[in-house]
Motif scaffolding. Structure first.
Motif, PDB file in Angstrom:
ATOM      1  N   TYR A   1       0.832  -1.206   0.000  1.00  0.00           N
ATOM      2  CA  TYR A   1       0.000   0.000   0.000  1.00  0.00           C
ATOM      3  C   TYR A   1       0.868   1.258   0.000  1.00  0.00           C
ATOM      4  O   TYR A   1       0.606   2.203  -0.743  1.00  0.00           O
ATOM      5  N   SER A   2       1.914   1.261   0.797  1.00  0.00           N
ATOM      6  CA  SER A   2       2.831   2.410   0.836  1.00  0.00           C
ATOM      7  C   SER A   2       3.486   2.649  -0.515  1.00  0.00           C
ATOM      8  O   SER A   2       3.628   3.794  -0.956  1.00  0.00           O
ATOM      9  N   LYS A   3       3.862   1.584  -1.172  1.00  0.00           N
ATOM     10  CA  LYS A   3       4.519   1.716  -2.479  1.00  0.00           C
ATOM     11  C   LYS A   3       3.561   2.319  -3.514  1.00  0.00           C
ATOM     12  O   LYS A   3       3.943   3.197  -4.286  1.00  0.00           O
ATOM     13  N   PHE A   4       2.312   1.856  -3.513  1.00  0.00           N
ATOM     14  CA  PHE A   4       1.320   2.448  -4.411  1.00  0.00           C
ATOM     15  C   PHE A   4       1.088   3.925  -4.075  1.00  0.00           C
ATOM     16  O   PHE A   4       0.984   4.763  -4.970  1.00  0.00           O
ATOM     17  N   ARG A   5       0.986   4.242  -2.777  1.00  0.00           N
ATOM     18  CA  ARG A   5       0.759   5.635  -2.375  1.00  0.00           C
ATOM     19  C   ARG A   5       1.902   6.530  -2.827  1.00  0.00           C
ATOM     20  O   ARG A   5       1.678   7.626  -3.349  1.00  0.00           O
ATOM     21  N   VAL A   6       3.130   6.088  -2.605  1.00  0.00           N
ATOM     22  CA  VAL A   6       4.287   6.902  -2.989  1.00  0.00           C
ATOM     23  C   VAL A   6       4.287   7.148  -4.495  1.00  0.00           C
ATOM     24  O   VAL A   6       4.544   8.261  -4.955  1.00  0.00           O
ATOM     25  N   HIS A   7       3.973   6.126  -5.268  1.00  0.00           N
ATOM     26  CA  HIS A   7       3.898   6.302  -6.722  1.00  0.00           C
ATOM     27  C   HIS A   7       2.821   7.328  -7.066  1.00  0.00           C
ATOM     28  O   HIS A   7       3.029   8.219  -7.886  1.00  0.00           O
ATOM     29  N   TYR A   8       1.669   7.210  -6.426  1.00  0.00           N
ATOM     30  CA  TYR A   8       0.566   8.130  -6.674  1.00  0.00           C
ATOM     31  C   TYR A   8       0.937   9.561  -6.273  1.00  0.00           C
ATOM     32  O   TYR A   8       0.717  10.505  -7.039  1.00  0.00           O
ATOM     33  N   TYR A   9       1.521   9.739  -5.090  1.00  0.00           N
ATOM     34  CA  TYR A   9       1.894  11.080  -4.641  1.00  0.00           C
ATOM     35  C   TYR A   9       2.915  11.707  -5.585  1.00  0.00           C
ATOM     36  O   TYR A   9       2.826  12.892  -5.904  1.00  0.00           O
ATOM     37  N   ARG A  10       3.867  10.910  -6.015  1.00  0.00           N
ATOM     38  CA  ARG A  10       4.867  11.427  -6.953  1.00  0.00           C
ATOM     39  C   ARG A  10       4.182  11.926  -8.221  1.00  0.00           C
ATOM     40  O   ARG A  10       4.490  12.999  -8.735  1.00  0.00           O
ATOM     41  N   ASP A  11       3.198  11.153  -8.701  1.00  0.00           N
ATOM     42  CA  ASP A  11       2.466  11.544  -9.903  1.00  0.00           C
ATOM     43  C   ASP A  11       1.662  12.817  -9.678  1.00  0.00           C
ATOM     44  O   ASP A  11       1.650  13.708 -10.525  1.00  0.00           O
ATOM     45  N   VAL A  12       1.022  12.920  -8.528  1.00  0.00           N
ATOM     46  CA  VAL A  12       0.240  14.125  -8.217  1.00  0.00           C
ATOM     47  C   VAL A  12       1.148  15.346  -8.181  1.00  0.00           C
ATOM     48  O   VAL A  12       0.850  16.374  -8.799  1.00  0.00           O
ATOM     49  N   PHE A  13       2.270  15.256  -7.471  1.00  0.00           N
ATOM     50  CA  PHE A  13       3.172  16.403  -7.382  1.00  0.00           C
ATOM     51  C   PHE A  13       3.764  16.762  -8.744  1.00  0.00           C
ATOM     52  O   PHE A  13       3.945  17.935  -9.056  1.00  0.00           O
ATOM     53  N   LYS A  14       4.048  15.770  -9.553  1.00  0.00           N
ATOM     54  CA  LYS A  14       4.567  16.026 -10.893  1.00  0.00           C
ATOM     55  C   LYS A  14       3.552  16.831 -11.705  1.00  0.00           C
ATOM     56  O   LYS A  14       3.898  17.791 -12.388  1.00  0.00           O
ATOM     57  N   ARG A  15       2.290  16.456 -11.597  1.00  0.00           N
ATOM     58  CA  ARG A  15       1.237  17.161 -12.341  1.00  0.00           C
ATOM     59  C   ARG A  15       0.998  18.560 -11.794  1.00  0.00           C
ATOM     60  O   ARG A  15       0.747  19.483 -12.549  1.00  0.00           O
ATOM     61  N   ILE A  16       1.054  18.701 -10.468  1.00  0.00           N
ATOM     62  CA  ILE A  16       0.875  20.035  -9.877  1.00  0.00           C
ATOM     63  C   ILE A  16       2.020  20.938 -10.306  1.00  0.00           C
ATOM     64  O   ILE A  16       1.801  22.083 -10.715  1.00  0.00           O
ATOM     65  N   ASN A  17       3.249  20.438 -10.245  1.00  0.00           N
ATOM     66  CA  ASN A  17       4.416  21.249 -10.606  1.00  0.00           C
ATOM     67  C   ASN A  17       4.455  21.595 -12.085  1.00  0.00           C
ATOM     68  O   ASN A  17       4.972  22.635 -12.469  1.00  0.00           O
ATOM     69  N   SER A  18       3.911  20.730 -12.931  1.00  0.00           N
ATOM     70  CA  SER A  18       3.927  21.012 -14.363  1.00  0.00           C
ATOM     71  C   SER A  18       2.702  21.809 -14.795  1.00  0.00           C
ATOM     72  O   SER A  18       2.514  22.075 -15.970  1.00  0.00           O
ATOM     73  N   ARG A  19       1.853  22.159 -13.839  1.00  0.00           N
ATOM     74  CA  ARG A  19       0.620  22.915 -14.094  1.00  0.00           C
ATOM     75  C   ARG A  19      -0.405  22.103 -14.888  1.00  0.00           C
ATOM     76  O   ARG A  19      -1.378  22.635 -15.372  1.00  0.00           O
ATOM     77  N   GLU A  20      -0.170  20.799 -15.026  1.00  0.00           N
ATOM     78  CA  GLU A  20      -1.121  19.921 -15.694  1.00  0.00           C
ATOM     79  C   GLU A  20      -2.375  19.768 -14.851  1.00  0.00           C
ATOM     80  O   GLU A  20      -3.456  19.535 -15.352  1.00  0.00           O
ATOM     81  N   LEU A  21      -2.195  19.875 -13.541  1.00  0.00           N
ATOM     82  CA  LEU A  21      -3.280  19.669 -12.608  1.00  0.00           C
ATOM     83  C   LEU A  21      -3.471  20.962 -11.831  1.00  0.00           C
ATOM     84  O   LEU A  21      -2.549  21.452 -11.204  1.00  0.00           O
ATOM     85  N   SER A  22      -4.669  21.518 -11.893  1.00  0.00           N
ATOM     86  CA  SER A  22      -4.922  22.799 -11.234  1.00  0.00           C
ATOM     87  C   SER A  22      -5.512  22.616  -9.843  1.00  0.00           C
ATOM     88  O   SER A  22      -6.133  23.514  -9.315  1.00  0.00           O
TER      89      SER A  22
END
Length: 164
Positions: free
Chosen positions: A26-47
């Protein structure tokens, strides 16, 4: 071997895997998900803010809740939930849908914009599932899925998404 949360504090991921494989996975899936969320926030893909990401995913998983049902589920006041929902509506991730039965009642639904974001995250789960299918025998894969369904339906009553 299972262990209490207190016993897992300070463990490395490998030690955690030995003590509680489900927690480690579960932790491994969460970390992957959080990394993806932050990547999208930082790239302005996700508002969305991270809190808004969580809120829209809860709305999606509750399947057309009212604002009150959403508020009750996450344990916040109706005005606070309304504020969060209005922000998600303004950003285009959620919409209100009027009830056919009671015109005074509105349900929350996610939009196509949400699904475009959500499908990107689902792709990783599809990759892992494909790897499982390629690694496990058909019998093992069926057993694995049956165990997951048992966990979903029987072992997590605290998160009963169908009890509204």
């Amino acid at each position: 071997m299972t262990s209490s949360p207190e016993e897992r504090v300070g463990l490395t991921p490998k030690e955690r895997l030995e003590r509680n494989p489900l927690s480690a996975l579960y932790s491994k899936f969460r970390v992957h998900y959080y990394r993806d969320v932050f990547k999208r926030i930082n790239s302005r893909e996700l508002s969305l803010t991270t809190t808004e990401v969580y809120c829209v995913e809860i709305i999606h998983n509750l399947e057309h809740p009212t604002i009150q049902e959403f508020a009750n589920f996450i344990g916040i006041s109706s005005p606070n939930a309304t504020y969060k929902v209005n922000s998600l509506i303004k950003k285009g991730y959620v919409k209100k849908v009027q009830s056919d039965k009671d015109k005074r009642e509105f349900y929350l639904d996610v939009t196509e914009k949400y699904y475009r974001y959500y499908n990107i995250n689902e792709k990783y789960l599809d990759i892992v599932e494909e790897r499982l299918q390629n690694t496990l025998s058909e019998e093992e894969f069926a057993m694995f899925n049956n165990i997951l369904k048992k966990i979903y339906f029987d072992l997590m009553p605290e998160v009963d998404l169908d009890s509204r």
